[in-house]
Design an enzyme around this catalytic site. Structure first.
Site, PDB file in Angstrom:
ATOM      1  N   ARG A  77      -3.577 -14.937  -2.774  1.00  0.00           N
ATOM      2  CA  ARG A  77      -2.469 -15.059  -1.801  1.00  0.00           C
ATOM      3  C   ARG A  77      -2.692 -16.302  -0.958  1.00  0.00           C
ATOM      4  NH1 ARG A  77      -2.085  -9.871   1.843  1.00  0.00           N
ATOM      5  NH2 ARG A  77      -1.215  -8.902  -0.017  1.00  0.00           N
ATOM      6  N   ARG A 146      -3.960 -12.523   9.759  1.00  0.00           N
ATOM      7  CA  ARG A 146      -3.270 -12.843   8.499  1.00  0.00           C
ATOM      8  C   ARG A 146      -2.285 -13.990   8.707  1.00  0.00           C
ATOM      9  NH1 ARG A 146      -3.522  -8.833   4.726  1.00  0.00           N
ATOM     10  NH2 ARG A 146      -5.465  -7.670   4.901  1.00  0.00           N
ATOM     11  N   LYS A 232      -7.048  -5.573   9.569  1.00  0.00           N
ATOM     12  CA  LYS A 232      -6.148  -6.735   9.540  1.00  0.00           C
ATOM     13  C   LYS A 232      -5.426  -6.882  10.877  1.00  0.00           C
ATOM     14  CE  LYS A 232      -3.969  -4.951   5.927  1.00  0.00           C
ATOM     15  NZ  LYS A 232      -2.991  -4.440   4.938  1.00  0.00           N
ATOM     16  N   LYS A 234      -1.976  -9.065  12.626  1.00  0.00           N
ATOM     17  CA  LYS A 234      -0.806  -9.844  12.193  1.00  0.00           C
ATOM     18  C   LYS A 234      -0.025 -10.405  13.379  1.00  0.00           C
ATOM     19  CE  LYS A 234      -0.454  -7.487   7.821  1.00  0.00           C
ATOM     20  NZ  LYS A 234       0.339  -6.675   6.880  1.00  0.00           N
ATOM     21  N   CYS A 454       8.355  -4.038  -2.539  1.00  0.00           N
ATOM     22  CA  CYS A 454       6.969  -4.525  -2.699  1.00  0.00           C
ATOM     23  C   CYS A 454       6.630  -4.552  -4.190  1.00  0.00           C
ATOM     24  CB  CYS A 454       6.025  -3.591  -1.955  1.00  0.00           C
ATOM     25  SG  CYS A 454       5.816  -2.022  -2.810  1.00  0.00           S
ATOM     26  N   CYS A 460      -0.401  -3.252  -8.142  1.00  0.00           N
ATOM     27  CA  CYS A 460      -0.968  -2.708  -6.914  1.00  0.00           C
ATOM     28  C   CYS A 460      -1.737  -1.414  -7.178  1.00  0.00           C
ATOM     29  CB  CYS A 460       0.132  -2.451  -5.883  1.00  0.00           C
ATOM     30  SG  CYS A 460      -0.572  -1.754  -4.384  1.00  0.00           S
ATOM     31  N   CYS A 499       4.429   3.035  -1.961  1.00  0.00           N
ATOM     32  CA  CYS A 499       3.527   3.951  -1.245  1.00  0.00           C
ATOM     33  C   CYS A 499       3.785   3.785   0.249  1.00  0.00           C
ATOM     34  CB  CYS A 499       2.065   3.654  -1.603  1.00  0.00           C
ATOM     35  SG  CYS A 499       1.300   2.363  -0.599  1.00  0.00           S
ATOM     36  N   CYS A 503       4.533  -2.307   2.790  1.00  0.00           N
ATOM     37  CA  CYS A 503       4.461  -3.767   2.621  1.00  0.00           C
ATOM     38  C   CYS A 503       5.818  -4.471   2.655  1.00  0.00           C
ATOM     39  CB  CYS A 503       3.729  -4.100   1.330  1.00  0.00           C
ATOM     40  SG  CYS A 503       2.017  -3.513   1.345  1.00  0.00           S
TER      41      CYS A 503
HETATM   42 FE1  SRM Z   1       0.534  -5.095   2.061  1.00  0.00          FE
HETATM   43  C1  SRM Z   1      -2.246  -3.506   1.015  1.00  0.00           C
HETATM   44  C2  SRM Z   1       1.032  -6.387  -0.956  1.00  0.00           C
HETATM   45  C3  SRM Z   1       2.788  -7.228   3.395  1.00  0.00           C
HETATM   46  C4  SRM Z   1       0.735  -3.126   4.844  1.00  0.00           C
HETATM   47  N1  SRM Z   1      -0.487  -5.004   0.346  1.00  0.00           N
HETATM   48  C5  SRM Z   1      -1.624  -4.320   0.115  1.00  0.00           C
HETATM   49  C6  SRM Z   1      -2.191  -4.641  -1.281  1.00  0.00           C
HETATM   50  C7  SRM Z   1      -3.130  -5.779  -1.154  1.00  0.00           C
HETATM   51  C8  SRM Z   1      -2.829  -3.463  -2.027  1.00  0.00           C
HETATM   52  C9  SRM Z   1      -4.308  -3.246  -1.903  1.00  0.00           C
HETATM   53  O1  SRM Z   1      -4.834  -3.180  -0.791  1.00  0.00           O
HETATM   54  O2  SRM Z   1      -4.951  -3.110  -2.949  1.00  0.00           O
HETATM   55  C10 SRM Z   1      -0.871  -5.054  -1.990  1.00  0.00           C
HETATM   56  C11 SRM Z   1      -1.007  -5.968  -3.192  1.00  0.00           C
HETATM   57  C12 SRM Z   1       0.086  -5.683  -4.196  1.00  0.00           C
HETATM   58  C13 SRM Z   1       0.204  -6.662  -5.282  1.00  0.00           C
HETATM   59  O3  SRM Z   1       0.064  -6.268  -6.444  1.00  0.00           O
HETATM   60  O4  SRM Z   1       0.478  -7.817  -5.025  1.00  0.00           O
HETATM   61  C14 SRM Z   1      -0.053  -5.537  -0.824  1.00  0.00           C
HETATM   62  N2  SRM Z   1       1.602  -6.621   1.370  1.00  0.00           N
HETATM   63  C15 SRM Z   1       1.742  -6.946   0.062  1.00  0.00           C
HETATM   64  C16 SRM Z   1       2.819  -7.989  -0.136  1.00  0.00           C
HETATM   65  C17 SRM Z   1       2.548  -8.945  -1.276  1.00  0.00           C
HETATM   66  C18 SRM Z   1       4.139  -7.242  -0.357  1.00  0.00           C
HETATM   67  C19 SRM Z   1       5.355  -8.065  -0.693  1.00  0.00           C
HETATM   68  O5  SRM Z   1       6.284  -7.447  -1.224  1.00  0.00           O
HETATM   69  O6  SRM Z   1       5.423  -9.229  -0.413  1.00  0.00           O
HETATM   70  C20 SRM Z   1       2.844  -8.613   1.276  1.00  0.00           C
HETATM   71  C21 SRM Z   1       1.892  -9.756   1.441  1.00  0.00           C
HETATM   72  C22 SRM Z   1       2.101 -10.441   2.753  1.00  0.00           C
HETATM   73  C23 SRM Z   1       1.285 -11.673   2.970  1.00  0.00           C
HETATM   74  O7  SRM Z   1       1.644 -12.741   2.451  1.00  0.00           O
HETATM   75  O8  SRM Z   1       0.305 -11.599   3.713  1.00  0.00           O
HETATM   76  C24 SRM Z   1       2.379  -7.430   2.110  1.00  0.00           C
HETATM   77  N3  SRM Z   1       1.522  -5.213   3.847  1.00  0.00           N
HETATM   78  C25 SRM Z   1       2.501  -6.110   4.143  1.00  0.00           C
HETATM   79  C26 SRM Z   1       3.219  -5.676   5.303  1.00  0.00           C
HETATM   80  C27 SRM Z   1       4.413  -6.375   5.922  1.00  0.00           C
HETATM   81  C28 SRM Z   1       4.037  -7.420   6.907  1.00  0.00           C
HETATM   82  O9  SRM Z   1       2.855  -7.720   7.083  1.00  0.00           O
HETATM   83  O10 SRM Z   1       4.935  -7.964   7.525  1.00  0.00           O
HETATM   84  C29 SRM Z   1       2.641  -4.483   5.710  1.00  0.00           C
HETATM   85  C30 SRM Z   1       3.121  -3.575   6.868  1.00  0.00           C
HETATM   86  C31 SRM Z   1       2.860  -4.153   8.201  1.00  0.00           C
HETATM   87  C32 SRM Z   1       1.518  -3.732   8.693  1.00  0.00           C
HETATM   88  O11 SRM Z   1       0.529  -4.335   8.277  1.00  0.00           O
HETATM   89  O12 SRM Z   1       1.450  -2.787   9.478  1.00  0.00           O
HETATM   90  C33 SRM Z   1       1.572  -4.214   4.789  1.00  0.00           C
HETATM   91  N4  SRM Z   1      -0.591  -3.605   2.827  1.00  0.00           N
HETATM   92  C34 SRM Z   1      -0.317  -2.896   3.952  1.00  0.00           C
HETATM   93  C35 SRM Z   1      -1.294  -1.842   4.096  1.00  0.00           C
HETATM   94  C36 SRM Z   1      -1.346  -0.797   5.236  1.00  0.00           C
HETATM   95  C37 SRM Z   1      -2.025  -1.343   6.430  1.00  0.00           C
HETATM   96  C38 SRM Z   1      -2.230  -0.288   7.499  1.00  0.00           C
HETATM   97  O13 SRM Z   1      -2.237  -0.631   8.668  1.00  0.00           O
HETATM   98  O14 SRM Z   1      -2.413   0.883   7.173  1.00  0.00           O
HETATM   99  C39 SRM Z   1      -2.164  -1.950   2.984  1.00  0.00           C
HETATM  100  C40 SRM Z   1      -3.381  -1.068   2.677  1.00  0.00           C
HETATM  101  C41 SRM Z   1      -4.544  -1.327   3.542  1.00  0.00           C
HETATM  102  O15 SRM Z   1      -4.619  -2.307   4.267  1.00  0.00           O
HETATM  103  O16 SRM Z   1      -5.441  -0.487   3.493  1.00  0.00           O
HETATM  104  C42 SRM Z   1      -1.674  -3.064   2.202  1.00  0.00           C
HETATM  105 FE1  SF4 Z   2       1.133  -1.493  -2.956  1.00  0.00          FE
HETATM  106 FE2  SF4 Z   2       1.953   0.323  -1.271  1.00  0.00          FE
HETATM  107 FE3  SF4 Z   2       1.924  -2.232  -0.522  1.00  0.00          FE
HETATM  108 FE4  SF4 Z   2       3.688  -1.409  -2.282  1.00  0.00          FE
HETATM  109  S1  SF4 Z   2       3.554  -0.704  -0.167  1.00  0.00           S
HETATM  110  S2  SF4 Z   2       2.412  -3.242  -2.477  1.00  0.00           S
HETATM  111  S3  SF4 Z   2       2.606   0.140  -3.395  1.00  0.00           S
HETATM  112  S4  SF4 Z   2       0.162  -1.038  -0.993  1.00  0.00           S
END
Ligand code: SRM
Ligand code: SF4
Length: 649
Positions: A77, A146, A232, A234, A454, A460, A499, A503
């Site tokens: 990323r 991030r 993390k 943000k 997502c 994922c 899930c 994201c």
């Molecule tokens: Fe996310 C984890 C994809 C934005 C909350 N996110 C993941 C992972 C890395 C899965 C993993 O941990 O193994 C996903 C990879 C999937 C893949 O195959 O690519 C993933 N997140 C993404 C992306 C690519 C989704 C998208 O459709 O674009 C976004 C990448 C953003 C970037 O460039 O940095 C992405 N993730 C977000 C957002 C939205 C935002 O940041 O504006 C959120 C919700 C906001 C927040 O953080 O509260 C988000 N991702 C999570 C979480 C839950 C965090 C939490 O507080 O519980 C996880 C899991 C974790 O961290 O344990 C996670």
């Molecule tokens: Fe994976 Fe859940 Fe984030 Fe979708 S919302 S990319 S299923 S961690």
């Protein structure tokens, strides 16, 4: 929503990841050693540290075979504050996705690019190529700050936009990890040529000024120390009225305030947003950020450091499910949080300045950027850039960059803007897009335009069900339904995730689908069209196949009872879930409560008067048809039939 704070657990031992970070020698090990091994994958400990370098280990879940080694690969990323991608970096990413990746690029919801499918043996060459093209993946993932977001629009005649992008960059620099690990591991110690850092940012990181108390006292990582953040973190910077960055979902949000002459005065500060949650764990929840105060421009780095230090020192390092800053603010309350921030900051925050209402901006199509040049926003379905069938989006973007050497800005909605376009090049660019089958903004269904999903399956590891691959078909079905119901091309913000991690920010959508089982989604309703209000969970498990049955009564009720110009999300919020439930109950087609897969509503809804009974699919179909014919609900039909059987009539 009632949430229980879990303050009692903070006396327990720190989580395993805390030890891994501490022992990593500032993000070096075990990544550096394991990279040299002839294996296809990293160990659990290395995976945790690898995240800080911008990479996740994944496997192709479509290809899992019991008893066989998984098909491991790495996702990478970019760290690209405000979504800025110079032309040479884009061409490198495009080439790498072909040489080492899965032939696709994916624009993320935080304005970055992702490469999927990179084998471990190619990881070093891939990261090195990105860095040599003025890019970086450092800190794109992991327990630190991030990618910093900013509105992508390059309006040259509105200084607030320029300030937002500038400060997104500066805050990203301030909070960039300082360890040499990244360059040692991926570039054999060669330091990347990067833009000169602002001296004020450097001074703030090294402790000049009143923000000194926020520093950790580590020479290597003055702000983070040896253990980095608990989780993390943000940030986003935006301008009044523009909520393209989903401000209320950020740990820390800043809104640029300029004076009448366009000079920067300071920033409104918001804190404590975050979306990740876990199903059936009430103590985890999505939370919208609170206003904290106003900070003068000259003090902004000290304020950012003070917020980071508060979360760094008081955030939960025991329970990772409770470690985001939103839980600290929730447990403490805004007042106590502000007081602690002010202690680190060394002075009081001023009250927030009043702001105009926010709008959801996506900036698609052609725009005059205010200096004689144009920018063009191109929609990317769920952020996935590839050449598939008649749509040759990957070829189109590559040809535009190669021909016109244009920089791009990624948007928070998984789309891309090209900017600094000469008026004379517009027709040629339109021609390339048309040749490659890329729809113009007028040709895109607005349901799709404002939707996001997502990645979920197959990359994922946390996905419970499909998202990116499911949403296009579901949107088509929703569109067929609105047309059938006489709602035409009515649109609302639909977001889907595989899930509950959130994201694609589904908890801010007007209609949010959150994977809760195989081909099943929790449904969230009532978010606002400008993403300023959290939605609420309405249905726990809606089977994909039942989406029409569920949505039809909602949309009919909306059509009949909406106020002039009211959006679907605002309508659901205004009438409330009880009214939606009641309408659905009495609606002839939608009330299939007897069907086994009928959604299990929020705890309160309906449980007193309803009982779930399974019927065979063929019988359900017959019941549906008879109910429609008679204009009664399936419930009353079934009640009638069962009562007759039991001779209770
Ligand atoms: Fe996310 C984890 C994809 C934005 C909350 N996110 C993941 C992972 C890395 C899965 C993993 O941990 O193994 C996903 C990879 C999937 C893949 O195959 O690519 C993933 N997140 C993404 C992306 C690519 C989704 C998208 O459709 O674009 C976004 C990448 C953003 C970037 O460039 O940095 C992405 N993730 C977000 C957002 C939205 C935002 O940041 O504006 C959120 C919700 C906001 C927040 O953080 O509260 C988000 N991702 C999570 C979480 C839950 C965090 C939490 O507080 O519980 C996880 C899991 C974790 O961290 O344990 C996670
Ligand atoms: Fe994976 Fe859940 Fe984030 Fe979708 S919302 S990319 S299923 S961690």
């Amino acid at each position: 929503m009632a949430h229980s704070a879990s303050s009692t657990i903070t006396a327990a031992a720190p989580s395993k990841v805390e030890g891994i970070k501490e022992r990593s020698n500032f993000l070096r090990e075990p990544v550096a050693s394991e990279l040299l091994l002839d294996t296809n994958y990293f160990s659990e400990d290395a995976i945790q540290i690898l995240k800080f370098h911008g990479s996740y280990q994944q496997d192709d879940r479509d290809q899992r075979v019991r008893g066989q080694e998984k098909k491991y690969s790495m996702m990478l990323r970019t760290r690209s504050p405000g979504g800025y991608i110079p032309p040479e970096l884009y061409l490198t990413l495009d080439r790498l996705s072909g040489d080492y990746g899965n032939q696709t690029l994916r624009a993320t919801t935080r304005q970055g690019w992702q490469l999927h499918g990179v084998l471990k043996k190619n990881l070093k060459a891939t990261i090195a190529a990105i860095v040599k093209s003025m890019g970086s993946t450092l800190g794109a993932c992991g327990d630190l700050n991030r990618n910093v977001m900013a509105p992508p629009a390059p309006f040259r005649n509105d200084p607030a936009y320029a300030y937002a992008l500038d400060y997104a960059n500066k805050i990203a620099d301030l909070l960039t990890p300082q360890t040499g690990a990244y360059y040692e591991i991926w570039l054999d110690g060669e330091k990347a040529i990067s833009a000169e850092e602002d001296p004020a940012v450097k001074a703030a990181r090294q402790g000049a000024g009143p923000g000194k108390g926020s520093l950790k006292g580590s020479e290597v990582e003055p702000i983070y120390g040896t253990q980095y953040m608990p989780r993390k973190f943000k940030c986003a910077v935006t301008v009044p009225g523009d909520n393209s960055v989903d401000l209320f979902t950020q740990d820390l949000g800043l809104v640029v305030i300029v004076d009448g002459d366009g000079q920067l005065e300071g920033f409104n500060v918001y804190a404590g947003g975050g979306l990740g949650r876990t199903h059936n764990k009430e103590e985890t929840f999505a939370r919208a950020a609170d206003p904290i105060g106003f900070v003068a421009a000259a003090d902004v780095y000290d304020l950012v450091k003070a917020v980071v230090a508060t979360q760094r020192d008081y955030g939960d390092r025991v329970n990772r499910r409770h470690a985001r800053m939103k839980y600290l603010i929730h447990d403490w309350g805004v007042k106590k949080f502000r007081e602690q921030v002010e202690k680190f900051f060394g002075k009081k925050l001023e009250p927030v300045r009043s702001l105009p209402p926010f709008k959801y901006e996506d900036f698609l199509g052609w725009h005059d950027q205010g200096d004689g040049h144009y920018f063009l926003g191109i929609s990317i379905r769920n952020g996935r850039v590839h050449d598939v069938g008649d749509l040759k989006l990957r070829s189109a973007l590559r040809e535009i960059v190669e021909t016109f050497n244009l920089p791009m800005l990624l948007t928070p909605h998984q789309n891309v803007l090209f900017y600094d376009i000469k008026p004379g090049d517009r027709t040629k660019i339109d021609g390339i897009l048309q040749k490659c089958g890329v729809a113009t903004v007028a040709e895109i269904d607005p349901l799709e335009r404002y939707a996001m999903a997502c990645p979920a399956l197959p990359t994922c590891g946390l996905a419970i069900t499909e998202s990116e691959r499911a949403l296009p078909g579901i949107l088509e079905r929703i569109r067929a339904l609105t047309v059938k119901l006489g709602l035409g091309d009515e649109h609302f913000v639909v977001r889907m995730t595989g899930c509950p991690n959130g994201c694609a920010r589904p908890y801010m959508a007007e209609l949010g689908f959150v994977g809760s089982g195989p081909e099943a989604y929790q449904v969230w309703l009532g978010g606002s069209p400008n993403q300023t209000r959290l939605a609420k969970p309405f249905v726990q498990r809606l089977k994909d196949a039942d989406i029409e049955t569920f949505l039809e009564p909602m949309l009919v009720f909306f059509k009949r009872s909406r106020q002039t110009g009211e959006s679907f999300g605002d309508f659901c919020d205004r009438v409330g879930f009880e009214a939606l439930e009641e309408f659905s109950k009495t609606y002839p087609l939608g009330s299939g409560v007897v069907k086994a897969s009928r959604p299990n509503r929020t705890a309160k809804a309906g449980s007193a008067t309803r009982h779930r009974i399974g019927v065979r699919d063929d019988l359900y179909g017959d019941l549906q048809a008879i109910a429609a014919e008679r204009g009664v609900s399936i419930t009353s039909l079934v009640n009638e039939a069962v009562a007759a059987l039991l001779q209770k009539q």
